[in-house]
Design a protein around this motif. Structure first.
Motif, PDB file in Angstrom:
ATOM      1  N   ALA A   1      42.585  42.652  46.960  1.00 55.86           N
ATOM      2  CA  ALA A   1      43.095  42.296  48.510  1.00 55.86           C
ATOM      3  C   ALA A   1      44.242  40.993  48.691  1.00 55.86           C
ATOM      4  O   ALA A   1      44.968  41.040  49.424  1.00 55.86           O
ATOM      5  N   ASN A   2      43.931  40.146  47.439  1.00 54.83           N
ATOM      6  CA  ASN A   2      44.650  38.931  47.628  1.00 54.83           C
ATOM      7  C   ASN A   2      45.665  38.648  46.354  1.00 54.83           C
ATOM      8  O   ASN A   2      46.037  37.518  46.181  1.00 54.83           O
ATOM      9  N   ASP A   3      46.009  39.672  45.944  1.00 50.81           N
ATOM     10  CA  ASP A   3      46.666  39.938  44.743  1.00 50.81           C
ATOM     11  C   ASP A   3      46.739  39.010  43.714  1.00 50.81           C
ATOM     12  O   ASP A   3      47.448  37.997  43.478  1.00 50.81           O
ATOM     13  N   MET A   4      45.595  39.256  42.857  1.00 49.35           N
ATOM     14  CA  MET A   4      45.141  38.147  42.007  1.00 49.35           C
ATOM     15  C   MET A   4      44.992  39.094  40.780  1.00 49.35           C
ATOM     16  O   MET A   4      43.770  39.340  40.309  1.00 49.35           O
ATOM     17  N   PRO A   5      46.113  39.542  40.071  1.00 50.04           N
ATOM     18  CA  PRO A   5      45.980  40.350  38.970  1.00 50.04           C
ATOM     19  C   PRO A   5      45.249  40.010  37.621  1.00 50.04           C
ATOM     20  O   PRO A   5      44.797  40.845  36.965  1.00 50.04           O
ATOM     21  N   GLU A   6      45.348  38.874  37.423  1.00 50.62           N
ATOM     22  CA  GLU A   6      44.735  38.316  36.201  1.00 50.62           C
ATOM     23  C   GLU A   6      43.047  38.447  36.314  1.00 50.62           C
ATOM     24  O   GLU A   6      42.615  38.785  35.490  1.00 50.62           O
ATOM     25  N   LEU A   7      42.743  38.117  37.557  1.00 54.50           N
ATOM     26  CA  LEU A   7      41.212  38.019  37.589  1.00 54.50           C
ATOM     27  C   LEU A   7      40.906  39.685  38.005  1.00 54.50           C
ATOM     28  O   LEU A   7      39.621  39.991  37.270  1.00 54.50           O
ATOM     29  N   VAL A   8      41.643  40.296  38.451  1.00 57.07           N
ATOM     30  CA  VAL A   8      41.340  41.987  38.358  1.00 57.07           C
ATOM     31  C   VAL A   8      41.189  42.441  36.867  1.00 57.07           C
ATOM     32  O   VAL A   8      40.121  43.098  36.425  1.00 57.07           O
ATOM     33  N   LYS A   9      42.084  41.930  36.067  1.00 55.44           N
ATOM     34  CA  LYS A   9      41.903  42.419  34.718  1.00 55.44           C
ATOM     35  C   LYS A   9      40.830  41.896  33.745  1.00 55.44           C
ATOM     36  O   LYS A   9      40.013  42.398  32.916  1.00 55.44           O
ATOM     37  N   LYS A  10      40.350  40.624  34.188  1.00 54.57           N
ATOM     38  CA  LYS A  10      39.147  39.936  33.814  1.00 54.57           C
ATOM     39  C   LYS A  10      37.928  40.517  34.012  1.00 54.57           C
ATOM     40  O   LYS A  10      36.885  41.020  33.290  1.00 54.57           O
ATOM     41  N   ILE A  11      37.898  41.085  35.363  1.00 54.12           N
ATOM     42  CA  ILE A  11      36.697  41.857  35.506  1.00 54.12           C
ATOM     43  C   ILE A  11      36.643  43.198  35.087  1.00 54.12           C
ATOM     44  O   ILE A  11      35.514  43.597  34.768  1.00 54.12           O
ATOM     45  N   ASP A  12      37.829  43.910  34.977  1.00 53.45           N
ATOM     46  CA  ASP A  12      37.801  45.326  34.065  1.00 53.45           C
ATOM     47  C   ASP A  12      37.232  45.053  32.765  1.00 53.45           C
ATOM     48  O   ASP A  12      36.643  45.947  32.387  1.00 53.45           O
TER      49      ASP A  12
END
Length: 91
Positions: A75-86
């Motif tokens: 929701a807050n446009d944080m693609p690096e964190l999304v990659k880390k979580i995935d």
């Protein structure tokens, strides 16, 4: 090896409580982030709590933290964190 032997008692005292202390610090930072509307802080701390629980073999609790962190990060446009979580979820 000599360093480990020299620090043996330190390791014996601190290792058993290290994860509990880490969890307490992360939860305190999460509370602070929620009180001050810090979405990046909230998402990062939720992801870190997920990693902590994952390392302690508590997959169900880790998934709860990862799901909330991923939702906030997307929701807050944080693609690096999304990659880390995935990456953590795929392990």
């Amino acid at each position: 090896m000599a360093v480990m032997l020299r620090n043996f008692w330190f390791l014996v005292r601190t290792l058993p409580v290290a994860s509990r202390r880490a969890q307490n610090h992360l939860e305190a930072a999460l509370e602070w982030g929620r009180a001050h509307d810090g979405t990046a802080i909230i998402a990062t701390n939720l992801a870190n709590l997920g990693l902590l629980h994952q390392s302690k073999k508590r997959a169900d609790q880790a998934k709860v933290y990862f799901a909330e962190a991923r939702e906030i990060a997307e929701a807050n446009d944080m693609p690096e964190l999304v990659k880390k979580i995935d990456a953590a979820l795929s392990d």
